[in-house]
Design an enzyme around this catalytic site. Structure first.
Site, short mmCIF file in Angstrom:
data_model
loop_
_atom_site.label_atom_id
_atom_site.label_comp_id
_atom_site.label_asym_id
_atom_site.label_seq_id
_atom_site.Cartn_x
_atom_site.Cartn_y
_atom_site.Cartn_z
N LYS A 1 4.70 -42.88 18.30
CA LYS A 1 4.37 -44.13 17.61
C LYS A 1 5.10 -44.29 16.28
O LYS A 1 5.47 -45.40 15.91
CB LYS A 1 2.86 -44.29 17.45
CG LYS A 1 2.12 -43.18 16.78
CD LYS A 1 0.60 -43.44 16.83
CE LYS A 1 -0.19 -42.32 16.16
NZ LYS A 1 -0.11 -41.07 16.96
N ASN B 1 -0.43 -46.13 9.56
CA ASN B 1 -0.62 -44.68 9.66
C ASN B 1 0.65 -43.93 9.28
O ASN B 1 0.71 -42.71 9.36
CB ASN B 1 -1.04 -44.32 11.09
CG ASN B 1 -1.56 -42.90 11.21
OD1 ASN B 1 -2.41 -42.47 10.44
ND2 ASN B 1 -1.05 -42.16 12.19
N HIS C 1 -6.68 -34.42 19.38
CA HIS C 1 -7.92 -34.72 18.64
C HIS C 1 -9.18 -34.44 19.46
O HIS C 1 -10.20 -35.13 19.31
CB HIS C 1 -7.94 -36.18 18.17
CG HIS C 1 -6.72 -36.58 17.37
ND1 HIS C 1 -6.40 -35.94 16.19
CD2 HIS C 1 -5.76 -37.51 17.58
CE1 HIS C 1 -5.28 -36.49 15.71
NE2 HIS C 1 -4.88 -37.43 16.54
#
Length: 447
Positions: A119, A142, A187
Site C-alpha cells: 500500500k 498511514n 496483526h
C-alpha cells in the site's frame, strides 16, 4: 453540520505525529470545546508541543475523562476492543479517528489504498503520477504526512494510505476510488482471526464511488453495491497482455507500456502498477503522466533498497517487510550467483512463518534469526544462525559472505522489540552495513 464545533468535551487518545495533528485540528475547529489528551506512556512523544489549554493525562487511563466525553478521537494504535474504549462505547460516546475527522472536513477528491502489503508503494506511485500531471496532490495518511495536517495546504487531490486500524474508526470518507490490494496474515495480535482482519479492510469499499480489487486474491473482492473493477496478472480490467514476445500493462484492452519499462523491481510491483493505473484513471490523471511516473519511480526507502555493494556482496535493506507475505514478495523470483544471507526476526505480531519454508528450500540461504521472535523461524532451515541482535547477524554475514552473495534484511516482523519503527531499523542496517564494509576494506589494506 460541523460535528467538531458542536462537540463540547473531546478526549484525544495517544500523542505522537497523529495525536498532535488531531489536537491542532481540534483547537482550530472546535471553538469553545474542552480538549484533553490521554496517553498511557509515561513520557509520550510530543507532549511538550501541546497548547497550554490542552490538559494531558500520561502514564495510564483517566476513566473520568473518557466517560464524560462527548467525543473520543482514538489513535490507530489503540484497539476499539480495549476495555477502556469499550466502556466508553457502551455509554454511547462517539469514537472516531483522525481519518474520520479528515473525512468530515475535506472538500476535494480522495483516493484510498489499503492492503496487507504494497500500500505504501501504490500510494506513493499514484502521488507521483498526479505530480507528473501537474496536480497539486497531498500524499499521506498511514504514510508520510498526517491526513489532517495536509488539509491546510488545500490540495486538489488527496491520496491516502489507510491501515485496517484507521478504517476501524472511519465511516464517512467519500472517495473517488479505493483499492484493497491483497490480504495476508498480519496483526493477529489485534484481530480475532483472518476474517476479522479482512472485514476491517473491506470497510474501505463502504466509502468509495469505485472499488478496485485484486483478481488474483479473491479475498479482496468488493462486497458492496458500488461500481467495482479489478486488476490481475491473467484476468481483470487492468491486466497483462503480450506483444512482440513482451508483457504489457493493459488497461481495459489498451496496451499502455511494456513491463520491462517499469523502474520498480519485482513481480509484486507489476501488480502494484496495475492497481495504481486503475486509481489514476478514476482521478482523471493522464496516461502520459502515468507512464512517466512508472518509468521513473524506483520505490520507497526500506523496500528492497540497495545499500552498498562491496567485494561483490550486495547489501539490501527491506526493513519495510513487517510480515511474512512482504518477505515472500522480496524473495519471489530472486536469482543469485551465490548465497543469500537473510536476516529475519523482531516482533512477530502473532504471525505464523511456515509459508516462508517452500521458497527458502529453493534458495542457497543462510538464515539469521534475531530479536524477540527470532526463535519462530528456526524450523525453516536445517542450520539456523540464532543471535540476539540484527547487528550481530550482520557481523557474521560480513565475515562469511563471498562475491556473488546478498545480505538481505527482510525481517517478516515489526521492529518494536529493538527499534522505534521500521525506518530506524532500516537506517541502522544501512549505516552499519557501510561501517562494517569500510572496516573490512581498511583491514584488507593494512593486511
Amino acid at each position: 453540520m460541523n460535528t467538531v464545533a458542536a462537540t463540547k468535551n473531546i478526549v484525544v487518545i495517544g500523542l505522537g505525529m497523529t495525536g498532535l495533528s488531531v489536537v491542532k485540528h481540534l483547537v482550530k475547529k472546535a471553538d469553545g470545546a474542552t480538549i484533553r489528551v490521554i496517553d498511557t506512556r509515561t513520557n509520550p512523544p510530543g507532549a511538550e508541543q501541546l497548547p497550554a489549554n490542552v490538559a494531558l493525562h500520561a502514564g495510564g487511563w483517566n476513566m473520568e475523562w473518557l466517560l464524560t466525553a462527548d467525543q473520543i478521537v482514538a489513535s490507530p494504535g489503540v484497539a476499539l476492543a480495549t476495555p477502556e474504549l469499550r466502556a466508553a462505547s457502551e455509554q454511547g460516546i462517539e469514537i472516531v479517528g483522525d481519518i474520520e475527522l479528515f473525512a468530515r472536513d475535506v472538500s476535494k477528491p480522495v483516493i484510498g489504498i489499503t492492503g496487507s502489503n504494497g500500500k505504501s508503494t501504490v500510494t506513493s506511485l499514484v502521488g507521483e503520477m498526479a505530480k507528473a500531471d501537474g496536480v497539486n496532490v497531498g500524499v499521506g495518511g498511514n504514510i508520510g504526512f498526517a491526513a489532517l495536517d495536509m488539509l491546510a495546504n488545500d490540495h486538489d487531490l488527496y491520496v491516502l494510505e489507510l491501515s485496517s486500524f484507521q478504517l476501524e474508526t472511519t465511516s464517512s470518507l467519500d472517495m473517488v476510488a479505493a483499492v484493497f490490494l491483497n490480504l495476508s496474515e498480519d496483526h493477529m495480535d489485534r484481530y480475532d482471526g483472518m476474517e476479522d482482519y479482512r472485514q476491517a479492510k473491506l470497510r474501505i469499499f463502504e466509502q468509495t464511488q469505485l472499488a478496485v480489487w485484486n483478481h488474483d486474491d479473491l479475498q479482496t473482492k468488493a462486497q458492496t453495491s458500488v461500481k467495482a473493477i479489478s486488476f490481475g496478472f491473467a484476468e481483470g480490467d487492468y491486466t497483462l497482455t503480450r506483444r512482440d514476445g513482451e508483457e504489457w500493462l493493459t488497461a481495459n484492452g489498451e496496451q499502455v507500456m511494456a513491463v520491462s519499462e517499469i523502474a520498480l523491481v519485482g513481480r509484486h510491483n507489476v501488480a502494484n502498477c496495475l492497481a495504481a493505473m486503475a486509481l489514476a484513471d478514476a482521478a482523471g490523471i493522464s496516461r502520459n503522466a502515468q507512464r512517466a511516473a512508472m518509468r521513473e519511480y524506483t520505490g520507497l526507502p526500506h523496500r528492497c533498497q540497495q545499500v552498498i555493494k562491496h567485494d561483490g556482496v550486495l547489501w539490501v535493506n527491506d526493513s519495510k517487510a513487517t510480515n511474512p507475505a512482504s518477505t515472500l514478495a522480496a524473495l519471489d523470483g530472486l536469482q543469485l550467483a551465490g548465497k543469500l544471507h537473510l536476516l529475519v526476526g523482531g516482533d512477530g505480531k502473532g504471525a505464523e512463518f511456515s509459508s516462508l519454508k517452500p521458497v527458502l528450500d529453493k534458495l542457497d540461504v543462510a538464515l539469521y534469526c534475531y530479536g524477540r521472535d527470532g526463535h519462530a523461524f528456526t524450523a525453516l532451515v536445517a542450520e539456523p544462525i540464532v543471535v540476539e541482535t540484527m547487528q550481530q547477524a550482520m557481523d557474521i554475514a560480513a565475515e562469511t559472505s563471498k562475491e556473488g552473495d546478498m545480505v538481505l534484511l527482510s525481517p517478516a516482523c515489526a521492529s518494536f522489540d529493538q527499534f522505534p519503527n521500521f525506518m530506524v531499523r532500516g537506517d541502522t542496517f544501512a549505516g552499519y552495513a557501510r561501517e562494517i564494509t569500510a572496516r573490512h576494506s581498511e583491514e584488507s589494506i593494512s593486511g
